[in-house]
Write a protein that holds these residues in place. Sequence first.
Motif, mmCIF file in Angstrom:
data_model
loop_
_atom_site.group_PDB
_atom_site.id
_atom_site.type_symbol
_atom_site.label_atom_id
_atom_site.label_comp_id
_atom_site.label_asym_id
_atom_site.label_seq_id
_atom_site.Cartn_x
_atom_site.Cartn_y
_atom_site.Cartn_z
ATOM 1 N N PRO A 283 -3.659 -21.542 54.714
ATOM 2 C CA PRO A 283 -4.704 -21.404 53.688
ATOM 3 C C PRO A 283 -4.939 -22.645 52.839
ATOM 4 O O PRO A 283 -6.060 -22.856 52.350
ATOM 5 C CB PRO A 283 -4.197 -20.234 52.837
ATOM 6 C CG PRO A 283 -3.387 -19.404 53.782
ATOM 7 C CD PRO A 283 -2.699 -20.412 54.654
ATOM 8 N N ASN B 221 -14.361 -9.617 50.854
ATOM 9 C CA ASN B 221 -15.026 -10.087 52.055
ATOM 10 C C ASN B 221 -15.371 -8.894 52.934
ATOM 11 O O ASN B 221 -14.544 -8.000 53.127
ATOM 12 C CB ASN B 221 -14.107 -11.035 52.848
ATOM 13 C CG ASN B 221 -14.005 -12.389 52.206
ATOM 14 O OD1 ASN B 221 -14.986 -12.916 51.708
ATOM 15 N ND2 ASN B 221 -12.807 -12.960 52.209
ATOM 16 N N GLU C 276 -20.457 -12.927 56.661
ATOM 17 C CA GLU C 276 -20.033 -14.240 56.176
ATOM 18 C C GLU C 276 -19.645 -15.167 57.319
ATOM 19 O O GLU C 276 -19.293 -16.308 57.113
ATOM 20 C CB GLU C 276 -18.846 -14.090 55.214
ATOM 21 C CG GLU C 276 -19.237 -13.554 53.842
ATOM 22 C CD GLU C 276 -19.604 -12.085 53.888
ATOM 23 O OE1 GLU C 276 -19.130 -11.383 54.806
ATOM 24 O OE2 GLU C 276 -20.364 -11.638 53.019
ATOM 25 N N GLY D 30 -17.057 -14.696 59.655
ATOM 26 C CA GLY D 30 -15.662 -14.790 60.065
ATOM 27 C C GLY D 30 -15.083 -13.471 60.469
ATOM 28 O O GLY D 30 -15.599 -12.414 60.163
ATOM 29 N N GLN E 144 -7.541 -11.294 52.242
ATOM 30 C CA GLN E 144 -8.784 -11.965 51.879
ATOM 31 C C GLN E 144 -8.750 -13.471 52.085
ATOM 32 O O GLN E 144 -9.793 -14.118 52.064
ATOM 33 C CB GLN E 144 -9.121 -11.674 50.410
ATOM 34 C CG GLN E 144 -9.370 -10.207 50.103
ATOM 35 C CD GLN E 144 -10.582 -9.651 50.839
ATOM 36 O OE1 GLN E 144 -11.628 -10.290 50.885
ATOM 37 N NE2 GLN E 144 -10.439 -8.475 51.415
ATOM 38 N N SER E 145 -7.608 -14.052 52.294
ATOM 39 C CA SER E 145 -7.521 -15.510 52.434
ATOM 40 C C SER E 145 -8.097 -15.957 53.768
ATOM 41 O O SER E 145 -8.044 -15.233 54.776
ATOM 42 C CB SER E 145 -6.067 -15.968 52.317
ATOM 43 O OG SER E 145 -5.578 -15.729 51.018
ATOM 44 N N TYR E 146 -8.605 -17.165 53.759
ATOM 45 C CA TYR E 146 -9.179 -17.730 54.977
ATOM 46 C C TYR E 146 -8.134 -18.576 55.686
ATOM 47 O O TYR E 146 -7.549 -19.484 55.118
ATOM 48 C CB TYR E 146 -10.399 -18.575 54.650
ATOM 49 C CG TYR E 146 -11.076 -19.145 55.871
ATOM 50 C CD1 TYR E 146 -11.228 -20.515 56.035
ATOM 51 C CD2 TYR E 146 -11.554 -18.307 56.871
ATOM 52 C CE1 TYR E 146 -11.850 -21.043 57.156
ATOM 53 C CE2 TYR E 146 -12.176 -18.817 58.001
ATOM 54 C CZ TYR E 146 -12.318 -20.174 58.136
ATOM 55 O OH TYR E 146 -12.932 -20.688 59.244
ATOM 56 N N TYR E 147 -7.909 -18.274 56.973
ATOM 57 C CA TYR E 147 -6.861 -18.944 57.748
ATOM 58 C C TYR E 147 -7.441 -19.868 58.820
ATOM 59 O O TYR E 147 -6.722 -20.318 59.708
ATOM 60 C CB TYR E 147 -5.949 -17.904 58.403
ATOM 61 C CG TYR E 147 -5.053 -17.186 57.431
ATOM 62 C CD1 TYR E 147 -5.523 -16.124 56.666
ATOM 63 C CD2 TYR E 147 -3.728 -17.589 57.259
ATOM 64 C CE1 TYR E 147 -4.702 -15.476 55.761
ATOM 65 C CE2 TYR E 147 -2.898 -16.942 56.348
ATOM 66 C CZ TYR E 147 -3.393 -15.895 55.606
ATOM 67 O OH TYR E 147 -2.578 -15.249 54.696
ATOM 68 N N THR F 108 -10.821 -16.659 44.444
ATOM 69 C CA THR F 108 -11.501 -16.396 45.711
ATOM 70 C C THR F 108 -12.486 -15.242 45.606
ATOM 71 O O THR F 108 -13.595 -15.308 46.159
ATOM 72 C CB THR F 108 -10.471 -16.101 46.808
ATOM 73 O OG1 THR F 108 -9.585 -17.214 46.937
ATOM 74 C CG2 THR F 108 -11.153 -15.842 48.142
ATOM 75 N N HIS G 47 -12.342 -10.511 60.332
ATOM 76 C CA HIS G 47 -11.625 -9.974 59.186
ATOM 77 C C HIS G 47 -11.149 -8.566 59.491
ATOM 78 O O HIS G 47 -11.845 -7.805 60.124
ATOM 79 C CB HIS G 47 -12.523 -9.944 57.952
ATOM 80 C CG HIS G 47 -11.813 -9.465 56.716
ATOM 81 N ND1 HIS G 47 -12.268 -8.416 55.976
ATOM 82 C CD2 HIS G 47 -10.669 -9.884 56.134
ATOM 83 C CE1 HIS G 47 -11.445 -8.212 54.953
ATOM 84 N NE2 HIS G 47 -10.472 -9.087 55.041
ATOM 85 N N SER H 251 -11.281 -16.735 60.764
ATOM 86 C CA SER H 251 -10.397 -15.594 60.550
ATOM 87 C C SER H 251 -10.132 -15.382 59.072
ATOM 88 O O SER H 251 -9.529 -16.228 58.409
ATOM 89 C CB SER H 251 -9.067 -15.817 61.280
ATOM 90 O OG SER H 251 -9.279 -15.964 62.663
ATOM 91 N N TYR H 252 -10.558 -14.228 58.564
ATOM 92 C CA TYR H 252 -10.281 -13.838 57.192
ATOM 93 C C TYR H 252 -9.201 -12.766 57.217
ATOM 94 O O TYR H 252 -9.383 -11.705 57.817
ATOM 95 C CB TYR H 252 -11.538 -13.292 56.512
ATOM 96 C CG TYR H 252 -12.557 -14.359 56.197
ATOM 97 C CD1 TYR H 252 -12.543 -15.012 54.963
ATOM 98 C CD2 TYR H 252 -13.508 -14.729 57.124
ATOM 99 C CE1 TYR H 252 -13.465 -15.992 54.670
ATOM 100 C CE2 TYR H 252 -14.439 -15.715 56.842
ATOM 101 C CZ TYR H 252 -14.409 -16.346 55.613
ATOM 102 O OH TYR H 252 -15.327 -17.318 55.327
#
Length: 816
Positions: A203, A37, A58, A60, A166-169, A124, A62, A173-174
């Motif tokens: 997540p 990301n 994207e 978000g 890298q996870s989306y919260y 992901t 990060h 917010s990445y």
Amino acid sequence: MKQKITLIIILTTLILLLSLWLFADLPDVATLPYRLNAPSVRIEDRHGTLLYESLSAEGGRHAVLSLENVSPHLRDATIATEDRNFYQHPGVDLWGIARAFWINLRGGEVLAGGSTITQQVARTLLFSVEERFENTIRRKLRESVLAWQLTRRYSKDEILALYLNQSYYGGLSYGVEAAAQTYFGKPAAELDLAESALLAGLPQAPSLYNPFLNPETAQERQKVVLGLMEKAGFITAQERELAEGEPLTFSTAPYPMEAPHFVLWVRAQLDSLLTPEELASSIIVRTTLDLNWQHHAERAINQHLETIQKDMSGLGHNVHNAALAAIDTHTGAIRAMVGSPDYFAEDISGAVNMTLAPRQPGSALKPLIYAAAFDPAQAAPWTPATMILDVPRNFALHDGKSYAPKNYDNRFHGPVLIREALASSFNIPAVATLEHVGLQNFYALSANLGILTRVTPEESDLSVALGGGEVSLLELTAAYGAFSNGGYRLAPYSISRIFDEAGDILYEAPSLGQVRVLDERVAWLVSDILSDNSARTPGFGPHSALLLDRPAAVKTGTTSNFHDNWTVGYTPELVVGVWVGNANHEPMINVDGLSGAAPIWHQFIRTVLSGVPETEFKLPAGMVRVRVCTLSGLLPTDACPYQRLEWFIEGTQPNTHDTLYREVVLDVRTGLLADEGTPLEFRRAQVVLDLPVEARGWARGEGIILFSDLQPPIAGNTEHPLFLASPGPNTVYYLSSDVPQETQRIHIEAISQVDAAEITLGVDGEIIATLSAAPYETWWPAQTGEHQAWAEALTLEGEKISSERIHFTVKAKGNE
């Protein structure tokens, strides 16, 4: 045998088809670094306080962290929740897959995942968006193969860091750093157990568990995570209970946007400062802004705008916008930048950064004009004691037209020294000074001070002394900084350093060195004048908003149509500029630099420097102080009643004595000069003024006794006995569309060298005034067209004397 061969062929074909079905377009794990990301950019103030974390393409937030900069609680919570056997399996948890397979088989569809952290990273980052959300056995198998390949290429800690970053919260917010800032307003390294448990549960269903949207559901999910942590042995039952009972404090500004004009200006500069590769990494931009000062600036602007929205009559002043720029005078670091009272207010064009927008500066350019006149490199530099006549005057423009400026108070002040003329912002002396300096020299100095020339000297004229042309608030504020720091060009900058995620410096503001653009003695003289409260009292009064409790030099500016007003001022440490007006150029109603911008300047600079020891403007070497006659600026004689000490650049001090004050002997019977036949008892000594002819009309209007009026008439002396001081020959006036026409008038004044019983003033064929005493002046309501002004005097002997007829033109604005 044939059957075996056939079976082998069938099995081989099936295996090949299965392989094609599973692996034909399987992503290459080697491409993972290119699939991350795009990280966002964290923009901070000078102390590291978050101003804004800009959004990636994207959409978000990060930021990339190393595993060491993530709270151990969050690492443990993530493993307990997502993949308890993370450090034991080869990327695929066979027992987890078997369990998920059994659940799905009984349900008839894919109901349970069983994906490891490594599989989630593969899904992901390596799968297309479409495949990422497929609930199929094929996707699961492909995911498992990629997870196994990732484990062979990366360490477990690297894979866990990839997951956490890298996870989306949720909440745009990445990654855990962005999530920690979004939900708790703190770095991920500072999260405690309770906070970590809440984030680790997000997540799986970010929207469902978002604590801003569903606080109760989020709390239940947090308890599930804490239970899993206890079951995995990461925490004790007591720690779990304490965390479950801990009240969480969420960020009051989950998507912070402090100093929006400044932040967006900073963000726009990044492309030119960093390479594409650097921009593709997670970066921290440390700016020069002081967020506390920024808040003081915003508060000063909003409070004052609210105050002046209505006057005692309840009528509005039609003023809706203001801007402020504050710069460290030694470094050029921008400490505060307010582009408007409200960035998001469309009705006032709030998104326009008025610190960068070109506007007319009014009188705020005058210090630059006088600085050019003080330059000791000239053959005959002017000084703070140079006398200029503040009387009606016409100036010739390069196109042959005539320019007749007026003072803001519509009064004339006669002979004034530059100290008072600049400090009190008299207009006519400023135009006279610019005429003396020359437009070429003025524009050259302005450019050296950092003001971008938007017109050439050939395109400009003397009206620039009163604000013709345009300049931005940031440019003008920085230009004043050179007066504060001793004559060095002040180049404002907003970014101190840029770091990558490892803390390495990618960019550091260059040290430009000191570039001298003004003689330090000139800079000090301007500062001394602009900080002289006594000198500005005639123009602003003794207790104006320009007076601080510490040494401070300051100048206001107001355009004639009330479109813009300014206050720019400085101490030895800080220069602050304020603009007030409307972004759409609507005129304000009776709001000038003193009532509009000055109170904001005063409140801000007093607040931010509270507790800071005051310092004086340091007197440079090469200065001398000399006593002068207050009216002429020359060495005083015994006849000079008013004297003062004045500073001069050594070598420019006066060496001649005053000639304006003259000691004479009057004949008290006639009021004229005594002659040889005047008896002693009728003689009286008196000091009178001998002013230049251009100032005599003003003096008579003020009731001042002039030497020229004390001499008996000389028979036959008719050289210029009556002439018009205003308007000047061939003057062209322009009516303003912003002011009612009935209020726009033209000054008509006659000067008589003979004693007159009365003087008649006229325009065209009509008499407009008959006057029996000086000053012989009136104001004529302006009308478009070609006109002639004239005067006629009736002497005491009954003789009529006519002046020369003066031609002038009045045009509507836009017919230039």
